[in-house]
Write an enzyme that holds these catalytic residues in place. Structure first.
Site, PDB file in Angstrom:
ATOM      1  N   ASP A  74       0.924  -1.341  -0.055  1.00 15.50           N
ATOM      2  CA  ASP A  74       0.172  -0.120   0.062  1.00 15.50           C
ATOM      3  C   ASP A  74       0.909   1.267  -0.007  1.00 15.50           C
ATOM      4  OD1 ASP A  74      -1.608   2.110   0.553  1.00 15.50           O
ATOM      5  OD2 ASP A  74      -2.811   1.082   2.463  1.00 15.50           O
ATOM      6  N   VAL A  75       0.911   2.042  -0.975  1.00 13.50           N
ATOM      7  CA  VAL A  75       1.847   3.344  -1.250  1.00 13.50           C
ATOM      8  C   VAL A  75       0.979   4.448  -1.546  1.00 13.50           C
ATOM      9  CG1 VAL A  75       3.771   4.142  -2.413  1.00 13.50           C
ATOM     10  CG2 VAL A  75       3.403   1.884  -2.447  1.00 13.50           C
ATOM     11  N   GLU A  76       0.825   5.145  -0.420  1.00 14.52           N
ATOM     12  CA  GLU A  76       0.050   6.451  -0.594  1.00 14.52           C
ATOM     13  C   GLU A  76       0.624   7.546  -0.067  1.00 14.52           C
ATOM     14  OE1 GLU A  76      -3.817   5.942   1.810  1.00 14.52           O
ATOM     15  OE2 GLU A  76      -3.646   3.949   1.765  1.00 14.52           O
ATOM     16  N   GLU A  77       1.936   7.575   0.397  1.00 17.92           N
ATOM     17  CA  GLU A  77       2.569   8.945   0.936  1.00 17.92           C
ATOM     18  C   GLU A  77       4.101   8.729   0.318  1.00 17.92           C
ATOM     19  OE1 GLU A  77       3.281   9.394   5.152  1.00 17.92           O
ATOM     20  OE2 GLU A  77       1.956   7.475   5.261  1.00 17.92           O
TER      21      GLU A  77
END
Length: 272
Positions: free
Chosen positions: A161-164
């Site tokens: 999960d890559v969000e920032e």
């Protein structure tokens, strides 16, 4: 061309206006409710064109997809997976669940072990995800994830999960993401799935990692804005309601058929 307004037309318009004012004066609440309901229906049609309402799940679901699932973490607390698996509405049931396992350097989701076990016991396909922290070295994060998750045959590939981006440049972020992906792929034997929101993807990840399957978050759209991304999963809502889960939960669809889903789980490469 300008329309000429005759006296008769003026009188008709005046009478209509007076009639409307009288109705509002006599039935104020009913009138407001009528116009509000009409506005909501029009808005729903505009926003959910291509969706269909599913009352029990309390959301609109993309109409052209048949395989549905959820993703959960500690925010959903203690889940009754038996009730989740039994829920049905208008031919729709939940077939898979992505479950948060780890985050950053040390965090292990307190409900992961329970969710991981019971989702499978109740017949759902399961996948585990790691929330990527840009400030922590990728190998450290990969080791935490691999030490926490015990994969079995029939599970989805690992998910990142890559969000920032934090203080990293997009290039440096991609380098660290690549390190995590390669370590986990080497250990599990399957290419991990990458999760990201549509906007973050376009800004930081578009054009890279095309060899990996994607899971994209993009709400209230007919289809996710993927810019050529070969996405496998689409998170289309964060407001679903499911029996056995307190509060709202994210809803997802799989982009494919039952046979393609099974091939994806088995790690079989599709013939172009």
């Amino acid at each position: 061309m300008q329309l000429r307004i005759t006296s008769r037309k003026k009188l008709t318009a005046l009478l209509c206006a007076l009639g409307l004012i009288s109705i509002v004066a006599i039935y104020p609440r009913q009138t407001v409710n009528f116009f509000y309901s009409t506005a909501v229906q029009i808005t729903d049609y505009i926003h959910f064109y291509g969706y269909r309402p599913v009352k029990s799940f309390a959301i609109h679901i993309p109409a052209s997809y048949t395989i549905h699932g959820i993703d959960v973490s500690r925010w959903q607390e203690r889940i009754d997976w038996q009730r989740v698996a039994k829920m049905r509405d208008n031919g729709i049931r939940l077939q898979f669940a992505f479950i948060k396992a780890t985050e950053g350097e040390k965090l292990v989701d307190p409900y992961f072990s329970r969710n991981w076990q019971l989702s499978r016991e109740n017949g759902l396909l399961r996948g585990a995800y790691h929330y990527f922290s840009p400030s922590v070295a990728a190998p450290v994060q990969a080791r935490l994830f691999l030490q926490t998750v015990d994969f079995s045959q029939g599970d989805f590939p690992a998910v990142l999960d890559v969000e920032e981006r934090g203080k990293l440049s997009a290039k440096e972020l991609r380098k660290r993401v690549s390190q995590w992906l390669k370590m986990v792929e080497k250990s599990t034997g399957k290419k991990p799935v990458i999760y990201s929101g549509a906007v973050f993807y376009h800004t930081n990840l578009a054009g890279y990692f095309n060899e990996y399957p994607w899971w994209v978050a993009h709400y209230y759209q007919r289809r996710p804005d993927n810019d050529g991304m070969a996405w496998r999963f689409w998170q289309h809502s964060d407001r679903g309601q499911v029996d056995g889960i307190n509060g709202s939960v994210d809803f997802n669809v799989f982009n494919g058929t039952e046979e393609e889903l099974q091939a994806f789980v088995d790690g079989i490469k599709e013939t172009p």
